[in-house]
Write a protein that holds these residues in place. Sequence first.
Motif, PDB file in Angstrom:
ATOM      1  N   TRP A  63       0.865  -1.171   0.000  1.00 26.05           N
ATOM      2  CA  TRP A  63       0.000   0.000   0.000  1.00 26.05           C
ATOM      3  C   TRP A  63       0.902   1.221   0.000  1.00 26.05           C
ATOM      4  O   TRP A  63       1.910   1.257   0.705  1.00 26.05           O
ATOM      5  CB  TRP A  63      -0.902   0.025   1.228  1.00 26.05           C
ATOM      6  CG  TRP A  63      -1.781   1.238   1.258  1.00 26.05           C
ATOM      7  CD1 TRP A  63      -3.014   1.370   0.717  1.00 26.05           C
ATOM      8  CD2 TRP A  63      -1.464   2.508   1.838  1.00 26.05           C
ATOM      9  NE1 TRP A  63      -3.501   2.643   0.919  1.00 26.05           N
ATOM     10  CE2 TRP A  63      -2.552   3.366   1.609  1.00 26.05           C
ATOM     11  CE3 TRP A  63      -0.362   3.015   2.520  1.00 26.05           C
ATOM     12  CZ2 TRP A  63      -2.579   4.684   2.035  1.00 26.05           C
ATOM     13  CZ3 TRP A  63      -0.380   4.328   2.959  1.00 26.05           C
ATOM     14  CH2 TRP A  63      -1.490   5.143   2.717  1.00 26.05           C
ATOM     15  N   GLN A  64       0.555   2.218  -0.822  1.00 24.48           N
ATOM     16  CA  GLN A  64       1.349   3.441  -0.898  1.00 24.48           C
ATOM     17  C   GLN A  64       0.455   4.659  -0.699  1.00 24.48           C
ATOM     18  O   GLN A  64      -0.713   4.650  -1.086  1.00 24.48           O
ATOM     19  CB  GLN A  64       2.071   3.537  -2.234  1.00 24.48           C
ATOM     20  CG  GLN A  64       1.127   3.631  -3.427  1.00 24.48           C
ATOM     21  CD  GLN A  64       1.851   3.673  -4.752  1.00 24.48           C
ATOM     22  OE1 GLN A  64       3.065   3.461  -4.819  1.00 24.48           O
ATOM     23  NE2 GLN A  64       1.132   3.956  -5.820  1.00 24.48           N
ATOM     24  N   SER A  65       1.007   5.700  -0.080  1.00 23.97           N
ATOM     25  CA  SER A  65       0.235   6.926   0.133  1.00 23.97           C
ATOM     26  C   SER A  65       0.173   7.781  -1.127  1.00 23.97           C
ATOM     27  O   SER A  65      -0.693   8.646  -1.233  1.00 23.97           O
ATOM     28  CB  SER A  65       0.829   7.733   1.287  1.00 23.97           C
ATOM     29  OG  SER A  65       2.158   8.124   0.982  1.00 23.97           O
ATOM     30  N   SER A  66       1.064   7.538  -2.077  1.00 25.49           N
ATOM     31  CA  SER A  66       1.052   8.225  -3.380  1.00 25.49           C
ATOM     32  C   SER A  66       2.086   7.571  -4.292  1.00 25.49           C
ATOM     33  O   SER A  66       2.965   6.854  -3.828  1.00 25.49           O
ATOM     34  CB  SER A  66       1.371   9.714  -3.231  1.00 25.49           C
ATOM     35  OG  SER A  66       2.710   9.894  -2.821  1.00 25.49           O
ATOM     36  N   ASP A  67       1.947   7.859  -5.590  1.00 19.93           N
ATOM     37  CA  ASP A  67       2.974   7.432  -6.546  1.00 19.93           C
ATOM     38  C   ASP A  67       4.228   8.280  -6.335  1.00 19.93           C
ATOM     39  O   ASP A  67       4.201   9.315  -5.680  1.00 19.93           O
ATOM     40  CB  ASP A  67       2.487   7.640  -7.984  1.00 19.93           C
ATOM     41  CG  ASP A  67       1.624   6.505  -8.479  1.00 19.93           C
ATOM     42  OD1 ASP A  67       1.708   5.386  -7.931  1.00 19.93           O
ATOM     43  OD2 ASP A  67       0.849   6.735  -9.432  1.00 19.93           O
ATOM     44  N   TRP A  68       5.329   7.853  -6.960  1.00 20.78           N
ATOM     45  CA  TRP A  68       6.559   8.638  -6.906  1.00 20.78           C
ATOM     46  C   TRP A  68       6.344  10.013  -7.525  1.00 20.78           C
ATOM     47  O   TRP A  68       6.793  11.015  -7.014  1.00 20.78           O
ATOM     48  CB  TRP A  68       7.684   7.939  -7.670  1.00 20.78           C
ATOM     49  CG  TRP A  68       8.425   6.949  -6.850  1.00 20.78           C
ATOM     50  CD1 TRP A  68       8.355   5.598  -6.949  1.00 20.78           C
ATOM     51  CD2 TRP A  68       9.341   7.217  -5.788  1.00 20.78           C
ATOM     52  NE1 TRP A  68       9.176   5.018  -6.012  1.00 20.78           N
ATOM     53  CE2 TRP A  68       9.801   5.994  -5.296  1.00 20.78           C
ATOM     54  CE3 TRP A  68       9.824   8.393  -5.210  1.00 20.78           C
ATOM     55  CZ2 TRP A  68      10.709   5.891  -4.264  1.00 20.78           C
ATOM     56  CZ3 TRP A  68      10.738   8.299  -4.172  1.00 20.78           C
ATOM     57  CH2 TRP A  68      11.172   7.057  -3.709  1.00 20.78           C
ATOM     58  N   ARG A  69       5.674  10.037  -8.652  1.00 14.62           N
ATOM     59  CA  ARG A  69       5.472  11.290  -9.389  1.00 14.62           C
ATOM     60  C   ARG A  69       4.015  11.403  -9.810  1.00 14.62           C
ATOM     61  O   ARG A  69       3.315  10.406  -9.943  1.00 14.62           O
ATOM     62  CB  ARG A  69       6.351  11.341 -10.643  1.00 14.62           C
ATOM     63  CG  ARG A  69       7.829  11.274 -10.357  1.00 14.62           C
ATOM     64  CD  ARG A  69       8.354  12.611  -9.836  1.00 14.62           C
ATOM     65  NE  ARG A  69       9.778  12.567  -9.594  1.00 14.62           N
ATOM     66  CZ  ARG A  69      10.328  12.437  -8.395  1.00 14.62           C
ATOM     67  NH1 ARG A  69       9.579  12.302  -7.334  1.00 14.62           N
ATOM     68  NH2 ARG A  69      11.625  12.423  -8.239  1.00 14.62           N
ATOM     69  N   GLY A  70       3.581  12.624 -10.041  1.00 14.39           N
ATOM     70  CA  GLY A  70       2.235  12.858 -10.549  1.00 14.39           C
ATOM     71  C   GLY A  70       1.321  13.479  -9.521  1.00 14.39           C
ATOM     72  O   GLY A  70       0.715  14.511  -9.769  1.00 14.39           O
TER      73      GLY A  70
END
Length: 155
Positions: free
Chosen positions: A75-82
């Motif tokens: 689970w991630q709080s956001s992508d690396w970029r975007g």
Amino acid sequence: MGPMRASMPVAGALAALAFVSACDRGMDPSEYDFDPVDYPPSAGLVCGGERVDLDASSMDGGSADDAGAPIGCLWQSSDWRGDDWVEYPGRATVRFPHGLGRVPTSVLVYIAFHASGEGGALSAGDLSRVVDVTADYVELQNDTNATYFCRIVVE
């Protein structure tokens, strides 16, 4: 100096009101529960490089704990970029809900000076003390005076 002098009591009153409000909720003023609706659109469960809706994913086959995402998913709080990374205030303990559905085996915190995540790096020490990890949330403490932006990855 007249207008500045008049605004100082107002600022003090607002700070006192914020402190009393936090105490009324039974929380220390430097403790926050992050609201999941404030995560960027790219936040969520990722399995095999693809975004997955936990409710729609198959949990059979013995590849998962009793409940939650299959082992190997993250689970991630956001992508690396975007999308912008999540604001991470200084001198605060923040409870970040995650959607893994089980106790993570690892917690990674990346921090950056910019909301875009530009120049982001893996965090350590006083920047991101891991206070608690459960099947529902990760609680982190920023024991510095600076506000950063963070990306959290739990697996």
